[in-house]
Motif scaffolding. Structure first.
Motif, PDB file in Angstrom:
ATOM      1  N   ALA A   1     -44.981 -55.167 -14.522  1.00 23.97           N
ATOM      2  CA  ALA A   1     -43.711 -55.417 -13.852  1.00 23.97           C
ATOM      3  C   ALA A   1     -42.832 -54.179 -13.941  1.00 23.97           C
ATOM      4  CB  ALA A   1     -43.007 -56.614 -14.495  1.00 23.97           C
ATOM      5  N   LYS A   2     -42.065 -53.941 -12.895  1.00 22.22           N
ATOM      6  CA  LYS A   2     -41.314 -52.694 -12.827  1.00 22.22           C
ATOM      7  C   LYS A   2     -40.222 -52.595 -13.889  1.00 22.22           C
ATOM      8  CE  LYS A   2     -42.297 -51.498  -8.042  1.00 22.22           C
ATOM      9  NZ  LYS A   2     -43.117 -52.616  -7.602  1.00 22.22           N
ATOM     10  N   ASP A   3     -39.851 -53.721 -14.503  1.00 24.14           N
ATOM     11  CA  ASP A   3     -38.831 -53.643 -15.545  1.00 24.14           C
ATOM     12  C   ASP A   3     -39.424 -53.557 -16.948  1.00 24.14           C
ATOM     13  OD1 ASP A   3     -39.802 -56.224 -15.699  1.00 24.14           O
ATOM     14  OD2 ASP A   3     -37.842 -57.188 -15.824  1.00 24.14           O
ATOM     15  N   ALA A   4     -40.758 -53.324 -17.052  1.00 27.63           N
ATOM     16  CA  ALA A   4     -41.409 -53.282 -18.365  1.00 27.63           C
ATOM     17  C   ALA A   4     -40.817 -52.188 -19.248  1.00 27.63           C
ATOM     18  CB  ALA A   4     -42.910 -53.085 -18.206  1.00 27.63           C
ATOM     19  N   LEU A   5     -40.560 -51.007 -18.677  1.00 26.73           N
ATOM     20  CA  LEU A   5     -40.010 -49.903 -19.475  1.00 26.73           C
ATOM     21  C   LEU A   5     -38.624 -50.217 -20.005  1.00 26.73           C
ATOM     22  CD1 LEU A   5     -41.106 -46.755 -17.426  1.00 26.73           C
ATOM     23  CD2 LEU A   5     -42.055 -47.580 -19.575  1.00 26.73           C
ATOM     24  N   CYS A   6     -37.894 -51.054 -19.281  1.00 26.22           N
ATOM     25  CA  CYS A   6     -36.541 -51.415 -19.743  1.00 26.22           C
ATOM     26  C   CYS A   6     -36.597 -52.214 -21.043  1.00 26.22           C
ATOM     27  CB  CYS A   6     -35.820 -52.227 -18.674  1.00 26.22           C
ATOM     28  SG  CYS A   6     -35.751 -51.405 -17.073  1.00 26.22           S
ATOM     29  N   LYS A   7     -37.700 -52.947 -21.219  1.00 26.42           N
ATOM     30  CA  LYS A   7     -37.819 -53.797 -22.397  1.00 26.42           C
ATOM     31  C   LYS A   7     -38.094 -53.001 -23.666  1.00 26.42           C
ATOM     32  CE  LYS A   7     -39.403 -57.607 -19.485  1.00 26.42           C
ATOM     33  NZ  LYS A   7     -40.516 -58.504 -19.117  1.00 26.42           N
ATOM     34  N   VAL A   8     -38.503 -51.724 -23.514  1.00 26.01           N
ATOM     35  CA  VAL A   8     -38.749 -50.880 -24.684  1.00 26.01           C
ATOM     36  C   VAL A   8     -37.774 -49.711 -24.733  1.00 26.01           C
ATOM     37  CG1 VAL A   8     -41.190 -51.505 -24.765  1.00 26.01           C
ATOM     38  CG2 VAL A   8     -40.493 -49.476 -23.488  1.00 26.01           C
ATOM     39  N   ALA A   9     -36.707 -49.788 -23.927  1.00 29.32           N
ATOM     40  CA  ALA A   9     -35.772 -48.659 -23.805  1.00 29.32           C
ATOM     41  C   ALA A   9     -35.137 -48.284 -25.132  1.00 29.32           C
ATOM     42  CB  ALA A   9     -34.683 -48.988 -22.784  1.00 29.32           C
ATOM     43  N   ASN A  10     -34.903 -49.265 -25.994  1.00 28.69           N
ATOM     44  CA  ASN A  10     -34.210 -49.004 -27.251  1.00 28.69           C
ATOM     45  C   ASN A  10     -35.151 -48.832 -28.435  1.00 28.69           C
ATOM     46  OD1 ASN A  10     -31.541 -49.134 -26.131  1.00 28.69           O
ATOM     47  ND2 ASN A  10     -31.747 -51.368 -26.036  1.00 28.69           N
ATOM     48  N   LEU A  11     -36.474 -48.812 -28.161  1.00 32.55           N
ATOM     49  CA  LEU A  11     -37.436 -48.509 -29.215  1.00 32.55           C
ATOM     50  C   LEU A  11     -37.617 -47.002 -29.294  1.00 32.55           C
ATOM     51  CD1 LEU A  11     -40.156 -51.237 -28.492  1.00 32.55           C
ATOM     52  CD2 LEU A  11     -38.203 -51.383 -30.042  1.00 32.55           C
ATOM     53  N   ASN A  12     -38.308 -46.526 -30.334  1.00 30.11           N
ATOM     54  CA  ASN A  12     -38.467 -45.080 -30.475  1.00 30.11           C
ATOM     55  C   ASN A  12     -39.371 -44.478 -29.410  1.00 30.11           C
ATOM     56  OD1 ASN A  12     -40.918 -46.012 -31.378  1.00 30.11           O
ATOM     57  ND2 ASN A  12     -40.769 -45.146 -33.433  1.00 30.11           N
ATOM     58  N   ILE A  13     -40.087 -45.306 -28.659  1.00 27.25           N
ATOM     59  CA  ILE A  13     -40.916 -44.816 -27.562  1.00 27.25           C
ATOM     60  C   ILE A  13     -40.190 -44.907 -26.226  1.00 27.25           C
ATOM     61  CG2 ILE A  13     -43.096 -45.377 -28.702  1.00 27.25           C
ATOM     62  CD1 ILE A  13     -43.228 -47.882 -26.882  1.00 27.25           C
ATOM     63  N   GLY A  14     -38.976 -45.440 -26.222  1.00 28.01           N
ATOM     64  CA  GLY A  14     -38.248 -45.650 -24.981  1.00 28.01           C
ATOM     65  C   GLY A  14     -37.160 -44.626 -24.750  1.00 28.01           C
ATOM     66  N   LEU A  15     -36.459 -44.795 -23.625  1.00 29.23           N
ATOM     67  CA  LEU A  15     -35.351 -43.927 -23.256  1.00 29.23           C
ATOM     68  C   LEU A  15     -34.135 -44.807 -22.959  1.00 29.23           C
ATOM     69  CD1 LEU A  15     -37.281 -41.545 -20.833  1.00 29.23           C
ATOM     70  CD2 LEU A  15     -36.418 -40.939 -23.110  1.00 29.23           C
ATOM     71  N   GLU A  16     -33.005 -44.448 -23.551  1.00 33.73           N
ATOM     72  CA  GLU A  16     -31.834 -45.311 -23.457  1.00 33.73           C
ATOM     73  C   GLU A  16     -31.284 -45.449 -22.045  1.00 33.73           C
ATOM     74  OE1 GLU A  16     -28.419 -43.807 -25.506  1.00 33.73           O
ATOM     75  OE2 GLU A  16     -28.742 -41.738 -24.865  1.00 33.73           O
ATOM     76  N   ASP A  17     -31.601 -44.494 -21.172  1.00 29.25           N
ATOM     77  CA  ASP A  17     -31.092 -44.552 -19.804  1.00 29.25           C
ATOM     78  C   ASP A  17     -32.095 -45.195 -18.849  1.00 29.25           C
ATOM     79  OD1 ASP A  17     -32.639 -42.232 -20.309  1.00 29.25           O
ATOM     80  OD2 ASP A  17     -31.940 -41.306 -18.452  1.00 29.25           O
ATOM     81  N   THR A  18     -32.987 -46.026 -19.361  1.00 28.75           N
ATOM     82  CA  THR A  18     -33.882 -46.827 -18.530  1.00 28.75           C
ATOM     83  C   THR A  18     -33.286 -48.218 -18.397  1.00 28.75           C
ATOM     84  OG1 THR A  18     -35.801 -45.599 -19.358  1.00 28.75           O
ATOM     85  CG2 THR A  18     -36.229 -47.686 -18.242  1.00 28.75           C
ATOM     86  N   LEU A  19     -32.903 -48.591 -17.179  1.00 29.29           N
ATOM     87  CA  LEU A  19     -32.139 -49.815 -16.978  1.00 29.29           C
ATOM     88  C   LEU A  19     -32.721 -50.653 -15.856  1.00 29.29           C
ATOM     89  CD1 LEU A  19     -28.571 -48.191 -17.058  1.00 29.29           C
ATOM     90  CD2 LEU A  19     -29.749 -49.296 -18.974  1.00 29.29           C
ATOM     91  N   ALA A  20     -32.480 -51.962 -15.925  1.00 29.00           N
ATOM     92  CA  ALA A  20     -32.818 -52.883 -14.837  1.00 29.00           C
ATOM     93  C   ALA A  20     -31.524 -53.520 -14.350  1.00 29.00           C
ATOM     94  CB  ALA A  20     -33.793 -53.950 -15.312  1.00 29.00           C
ATOM     95  N   TYR A  21     -31.405 -53.629 -13.029  1.00 23.63           N
ATOM     96  CA  TYR A  21     -30.202 -54.199 -12.431  1.00 23.63           C
ATOM     97  C   TYR A  21     -30.563 -55.450 -11.641  1.00 23.63           C
ATOM     98  CZ  TYR A  21     -28.769 -49.300 -13.105  1.00 23.63           C
ATOM     99  OH  TYR A  21     -28.528 -48.043 -13.623  1.00 23.63           O
ATOM    100  N   TYR A  22     -29.754 -56.495 -11.841  1.00 25.75           N
ATOM    101  CA  TYR A  22     -29.941 -57.743 -11.115  1.00 25.75           C
ATOM    102  C   TYR A  22     -28.695 -58.135 -10.332  1.00 25.75           C
ATOM    103  CZ  TYR A  22     -33.772 -57.916 -14.466  1.00 25.75           C
ATOM    104  OH  TYR A  22     -34.880 -57.595 -15.217  1.00 25.75           O
ATOM    105  N   THR A  23     -27.575 -57.450 -10.600  1.00 22.31           N
ATOM    106  CA  THR A  23     -26.323 -57.748  -9.904  1.00 22.31           C
ATOM    107  C   THR A  23     -25.762 -56.468  -9.288  1.00 22.31           C
ATOM    108  OG1 THR A  23     -24.838 -57.334 -11.781  1.00 22.31           O
ATOM    109  CG2 THR A  23     -25.822 -59.543 -11.608  1.00 22.31           C
ATOM    110  N   VAL A  24     -24.949 -56.644  -8.257  1.00 23.46           N
ATOM    111  CA  VAL A  24     -24.332 -55.505  -7.566  1.00 23.46           C
ATOM    112  C   VAL A  24     -23.455 -54.709  -8.521  1.00 23.46           C
ATOM    113  CG1 VAL A  24     -22.771 -54.833  -5.709  1.00 23.46           C
ATOM    114  CG2 VAL A  24     -24.395 -56.719  -5.362  1.00 23.46           C
ATOM    115  N   GLN A  25     -22.696 -55.420  -9.337  1.00 22.94           N
ATOM    116  CA  GLN A  25     -21.760 -54.757 -10.245  1.00 22.94           C
ATOM    117  C   GLN A  25     -22.487 -53.899 -11.278  1.00 22.94           C
ATOM    118  OE1 GLN A  25     -21.834 -58.032  -9.526  1.00 22.94           O
ATOM    119  NE2 GLN A  25     -19.958 -58.268  -8.296  1.00 22.94           N
TER     120      GLN A  25
END
Length: 321
Positions: free
Chosen positions: A188-212
């Motif tokens: 799934a395209k949001d898989a990287l977002c689920k590990v964004a805050n782990l030591n293998i992730g990147l904090e600026d990896t985000l998933a958006y579901y709302t316009v705001q």
């Protein structure tokens, strides 16, 4: 996930001869760093001694050359292959290819394995040689699969048959990265977002579901680094945008600033590698509402509206480096 630092090797209408040597030296260094990390991880997973590269003479050589590929080690610790697909009915063999027929980031992937003391041969899958291809795969210690979703089918093959072949390889104890089951459950395209805050992730990896969330988050990430924005629906690159600030005015730390609506973006869509130029505000409008008076004029084959219907209906955008 591709290595975005290698995008200069992408073939498109204005760069039909793009190749490995078109990657800027500073981007190549970063790509090689990623490759080395992958090589180190790979060697920690595979096990057992191997001593020579594998003969692949029984399958068709598709690529014109292996420009940029390092020499295979004389006595590799393990033997590996990187499997690709060349779509014979599409320009350049598919939207992710360099002019020699390899995927644009295949060379850095393979070089990362080689620098870790393993061999890594570049091979192509053709559905007419299905049995021969998997007989060759059985001779390796690991297979790296770099076949874009939809491309095996586009070339006349059967994705399910290919996946079952790789499952069979995995049952023999040969590593397959990623395996079909990992692709199914973690693709799934949001898989990287689920590990964004782990030591293998990147904090600026985000998933958006709302316009705001999209408007605020994208303005902040875009001010920090070049982006890849991916819609959730469809495949083969439609609604996947590679984006850079035309001014190059990136901040040094994430969250230091946010873009304004009038900052100009250079965009390339991955389905056909066409380029467009729009403001931040126009891009956000297109992603949310499609073609409107506020979104400017778009040449994309897509219609935008990537968040339509909300999360329940698959409305989603992923924002990554």
């Amino acid at each position: 996930v591709g290595i975005s630092k290698c995008l200069a090797a992408y073939c498109k209408d204005d760069t039909p001869n793009a190749c490995f040597t078109d990657i800027a030296p500073e981007d190549l260094l970063e790509a090689e760093r990623y490759g080395k990390i992958m090589g180190q991880k790979a060697i920690s997973i595979v096990g057992g001694p191997s001593f020579a590269p594998v003969s692949v003479a029984s399958i068709t050589r598709v690529a014109k050359d292996d420009l940029g590929l390092l020499s295979q080690p004389a006595k590799p610790k393990f033997m590996g292959a990187l499997a690709q697909i060349y779509v014979r009915s599409q320009p350049y063999g598919g939207s992710d290819k360099s002019s020699n027929g390899h995927r644009y980031d295949s060379i850095p992937f393979a070089n990362g394995m080689i620098k870790s003391g393993m061999s890594c041969q570049l091979i192509h899958y053709t559905h007419q040689e299905h049995e021969e291809f998997f007989d060759v795969c059985k001779k390796f210690d690991f297979i790296i699969v770099r076949c874009n979703p939809g491309q095996i089918k586009a070339d006349g093959g059967d994705q399910g048959k290919f996946d079952d072949g790789m499952r069979g390889i995995r049952k023999l104890g040969i590593q397959v990265w990623p395996s079909p089951d990992v692709m199914e459950f973690m693709g799934a395209k949001d898989a990287l977002c689920k590990v964004a805050n782990l030591n293998i992730g990147l904090e600026d990896t985000l998933a958006y579901y709302t316009v705001q969330d999209f408007a605020a988050g994208f303005k902040k990430t875009m001010a920090f680094q070049p982006r890849v924005i991916k819609q959730n629906r469809g495949s083969a690159g439609e609604g996947i945008w590679i984006i850079k600030l035309k001014s190059g005015n990136y901040c040094k730390t994430f969250g230091e600033r946010s873009c304004s609506d009038d900052e100009v973006l250079d965009l390339m869509e991955a389905n056909d590698n066409h380029s467009e130029e729009h403001t931040v505000g126009e891009f956000i409008e297109f992603c949310v509402n499609g073609r409107t008076g506020k979104s400017g004029t778009w040449t994309s084959k897509g219609t935008g509206k990537y968040l339509e219907g909300g999360k329940e209906a698959g409305g989603q955008l992923v924002d990554q480096r």
